[in-house]
Design a protein around this motif. Structure first.
Motif, PDB file in Angstrom:
ATOM      1  N   TYR A   1       0.767  -1.313   0.098  1.00  0.00           N
ATOM      2  CA  TYR A   1      -0.152   0.083   0.026  1.00  0.00           C
ATOM      3  C   TYR A   1       0.981   1.197   0.106  1.00  0.00           C
ATOM      4  CZ  TYR A   1      -3.718   3.360   1.697  1.00  0.00           C
ATOM      5  OH  TYR A   1      -4.546   4.272   1.840  1.00  0.00           O
ATOM      6  N   GLY A   2       0.380   2.190  -1.045  1.00  0.00           N
ATOM      7  CA  GLY A   2       1.477   3.275  -0.851  1.00  0.00           C
ATOM      8  C   GLY A   2       2.493   3.488  -1.622  1.00  0.00           C
ATOM      9  N   SER A   3       2.739   2.079  -2.199  1.00  0.00           N
ATOM     10  CA  SER A   3       4.270   2.001  -3.119  1.00  0.00           C
ATOM     11  C   SER A   3       3.856   1.997  -4.427  1.00  0.00           C
ATOM     12  CB  SER A   3       4.802   0.778  -2.447  1.00  0.00           C
ATOM     13  OG  SER A   3       6.247   0.778  -2.958  1.00  0.00           O
ATOM     14  N   ASN A   4       4.767   1.322  -5.440  1.00  0.00           N
ATOM     15  CA  ASN A   4       4.628   1.137  -6.856  1.00  0.00           C
ATOM     16  C   ASN A   4       5.563  -0.138  -7.269  1.00  0.00           C
ATOM     17  OD1 ASN A   4       7.537   2.135  -7.323  1.00  0.00           O
ATOM     18  ND2 ASN A   4       6.647   4.283  -6.838  1.00  0.00           N
ATOM     19  N   GLU A   5       5.661  -0.183  -8.615  1.00  0.00           N
ATOM     20  CA  GLU A   5       6.128  -1.302  -9.167  1.00  0.00           C
ATOM     21  C   GLU A   5       7.626  -1.299  -9.004  1.00  0.00           C
ATOM     22  OE1 GLU A   5       5.834   1.881 -12.013  1.00  0.00           O
ATOM     23  OE2 GLU A   5       4.652   1.253 -10.688  1.00  0.00           O
ATOM     24  N   GLU A   6       8.357  -0.047  -8.917  1.00  0.00           N
ATOM     25  CA  GLU A   6       9.652  -0.045  -8.568  1.00  0.00           C
ATOM     26  C   GLU A   6      10.352  -0.878  -7.394  1.00  0.00           C
ATOM     27  OE1 GLU A   6      10.867   3.928  -9.044  1.00  0.00           O
ATOM     28  OE2 GLU A   6      10.016   4.100 -11.245  1.00  0.00           O
ATOM     29  N   ASP A   7       9.511  -0.715  -6.380  1.00  0.00           N
ATOM     30  CA  ASP A   7       9.939  -1.287  -5.022  1.00  0.00           C
ATOM     31  C   ASP A   7      10.495  -2.540  -5.003  1.00  0.00           C
ATOM     32  OD1 ASP A   7      10.124  -1.366  -2.390  1.00  0.00           O
ATOM     33  OD2 ASP A   7       8.152  -1.525  -1.692  1.00  0.00           O
ATOM     34  N   LEU A   8       9.528  -3.635  -5.247  1.00  0.00           N
ATOM     35  CA  LEU A   8      10.350  -5.131  -5.213  1.00  0.00           C
ATOM     36  C   LEU A   8      11.169  -5.325  -6.513  1.00  0.00           C
ATOM     37  CD1 LEU A   8       7.095  -6.910  -4.095  1.00  0.00           C
ATOM     38  CD2 LEU A   8       9.143  -6.191  -2.875  1.00  0.00           C
ATOM     39  N   PHE A   9      10.818  -4.570  -7.307  1.00  0.00           N
ATOM     40  CA  PHE A   9      11.765  -4.574  -8.666  1.00  0.00           C
ATOM     41  C   PHE A   9      13.211  -4.517  -8.423  1.00  0.00           C
ATOM     42  CE2 PHE A   9      12.819  -3.876 -13.266  1.00  0.00           C
ATOM     43  CZ  PHE A   9      12.334  -4.969 -13.910  1.00  0.00           C
ATOM     44  N   SER A  10      13.459  -3.629  -7.342  1.00  0.00           N
ATOM     45  CA  SER A  10      14.783  -3.713  -7.132  1.00  0.00           C
ATOM     46  C   SER A  10      15.521  -4.863  -6.559  1.00  0.00           C
ATOM     47  CB  SER A  10      14.913  -2.563  -6.018  1.00  0.00           C
ATOM     48  OG  SER A  10      14.466  -3.116  -4.743  1.00  0.00           O
ATOM     49  N   PHE A  11      15.017  -5.995  -6.569  1.00  0.00           N
ATOM     50  CA  PHE A  11      15.376  -7.193  -6.226  1.00  0.00           C
ATOM     51  C   PHE A  11      15.908  -7.898  -7.282  1.00  0.00           C
ATOM     52  CE2 PHE A  11      12.541  -7.969  -2.195  1.00  0.00           C
ATOM     53  CZ  PHE A  11      13.042  -6.931  -1.596  1.00  0.00           C
ATOM     54  N   VAL A  12      15.506  -7.479  -8.624  1.00  0.00           N
ATOM     55  CA  VAL A  12      15.672  -8.079  -9.852  1.00  0.00           C
ATOM     56  C   VAL A  12      17.420  -8.650  -9.994  1.00  0.00           C
ATOM     57  CG1 VAL A  12      16.137  -7.646 -12.383  1.00  0.00           C
ATOM     58  CG2 VAL A  12      14.037  -7.331 -11.211  1.00  0.00           C
ATOM     59  N   PRO A  13      18.461  -7.652  -9.775  1.00  0.00           N
ATOM     60  CA  PRO A  13      19.847  -8.129 -10.024  1.00  0.00           C
ATOM     61  C   PRO A  13      20.004  -9.385  -9.140  1.00  0.00           C
ATOM     62  CG  PRO A  13      19.629  -5.766  -9.534  1.00  0.00           C
ATOM     63  CD  PRO A  13      18.358  -6.291  -9.190  1.00  0.00           C
ATOM     64  N   SER A  14      19.341  -9.718  -7.906  1.00  0.00           N
ATOM     65  CA  SER A  14      19.764 -10.894  -7.351  1.00  0.00           C
ATOM     66  C   SER A  14      18.762 -12.286  -7.886  1.00  0.00           C
ATOM     67  CB  SER A  14      19.494 -10.895  -5.807  1.00  0.00           C
ATOM     68  OG  SER A  14      20.258  -9.782  -5.302  1.00  0.00           O
ATOM     69  N   LEU A  15      17.940 -12.103  -8.463  1.00  0.00           N
ATOM     70  CA  LEU A  15      17.153 -13.202  -9.022  1.00  0.00           C
ATOM     71  C   LEU A  15      17.751 -13.951 -10.211  1.00  0.00           C
ATOM     72  CD1 LEU A  15      13.818 -11.077  -9.102  1.00  0.00           C
ATOM     73  CD2 LEU A  15      14.508 -12.988  -7.214  1.00  0.00           C
ATOM     74  N   PRO A  16      17.305 -15.176 -10.459  1.00  0.00           N
ATOM     75  CA  PRO A  16      17.887 -16.006 -11.401  1.00  0.00           C
ATOM     76  C   PRO A  16      17.731 -15.309 -12.869  1.00  0.00           C
ATOM     77  CG  PRO A  16      16.568 -17.573  -9.856  1.00  0.00           C
ATOM     78  CD  PRO A  16      16.349 -16.049  -9.669  1.00  0.00           C
ATOM     79  N   GLU A  17      18.807 -15.400 -13.613  1.00  0.00           N
ATOM     80  CA  GLU A  17      18.891 -14.623 -14.814  1.00  0.00           C
ATOM     81  C   GLU A  17      17.994 -15.189 -15.814  1.00  0.00           C
ATOM     82  OE1 GLU A  17      22.832 -14.136 -16.321  1.00  0.00           O
ATOM     83  OE2 GLU A  17      23.456 -12.969 -14.681  1.00  0.00           O
TER      84      GLU A  17
END
Length: 244
Positions: free
Chosen positions: A59-75
């Motif tokens: 709540y009160g956030s946006n799509e960029e929040d969790l997307f910052s985890f991408v560099p650590s996720l399986p390619e």
């Protein structure tokens, strides 16, 4: 007098035509769900076995929040982070409005149900666009985690790994749970919560353990020295869960 009758007749025809148009428009709205805005990270190659990870912010956030985890996720994963459709009065976006002054009306259930339909519809669209047929992983923070519980427990055959961050199972939303015992037991949950969370009390988050145990679902529930957030240890454990 005759001029008034003619004018009234014309107005009546316009009203009838407008009502017919609105009925047709409303019917189209009923079957066509909103296209959610999202961020996307594509792997180098995509086939039907490519894994899809869907992120739902709080709540009160946006799509960029969790997307910052991408560099650590399986390619080799396709990663999609959706933006909620409702502008929050506190800034950012929300999946449904919250009434902080009325406990009985705390959650706007109509909006929550619509959000679940929109998320499901958009996931299906992405699967079709990229030709993906496998089960989807979910990651949800706070309000996004609440909806992730509902998505997975209502339709477990569509999902596999579920990461719940700083959230709780909202019983008002968790209606019509799936009776597909086999599919439920194939789910794998990672649940994390801050011991000093001032937004969602830890005791409320802990209610997930009894719920998932009763359903025979495998889960890991972890508590961290943090508030309503994901600290470094939590982040490391989350990535280990997703990579295994």
């Amino acid at each position: 007098m005759y001029q008034n009758l003619i004018r009234n007749a014309r107005e009546l025809k316009l009203i009838i035509k407008f009502e017919k148009y609105m009925k047709k428009w409303e019917t189209n709205l009923y079957i066509c769900f909103m296209k959610l805005h999202y961020l996307l990270r594509k792997p180098y190659t995509i086939d039907e076995n490519t894994r899809l990870l869907v992120m739902l912010h709080g709540y009160g956030s946006n799509e960029e929040d969790l997307f910052s985890f991408v560099p650590s996720l399986p390619e080799n994963w396709l990663v999609v982070s959706f933006r909620a459709p409702i502008l929050s009065s506190y800034g950012g976006y929300a999946w449904y409005n919250i009434n902080f002054t009325d406990v009985d009306q705390f959650i706007d259930m109509e909006q929550a149900e619509e959000a679940l339909k929109e998320i499901t519809s958009n996931i299906q669209d992405i699967q079709q666009e990229y030709g993906i047929s496998g089960k989807t992983h979910l990651m949800g923070f706070s309000q996004g985690g609440i909806l992730s519980y509902a998505l997975a427990l209502r339709n477990p055959e569509n999902y596999q790994k579920i990461a719940i961050l700083s959230a709780y199972p909202e019983l008002k939303i968790l209606q019509n749970l799936s009776r597909n015992t086999k599919a439920l037991q194939e789910l794998d949950f990672f649940i994390s919560h801050g011991m000093e969370d001032g937004v969602i009390p830890l005791d409320l988050a802990r209610t997930a353990a009894e719920l998932l145990e009763d359903l025979g679902i495998h889960f890991s529930f972890r508590e961290y020295m943090s508030g309503h957030s994901v600290n470094q240890k939590n982040y490391i454990d989350l990535m280990s869960f997703l990579e295994r």
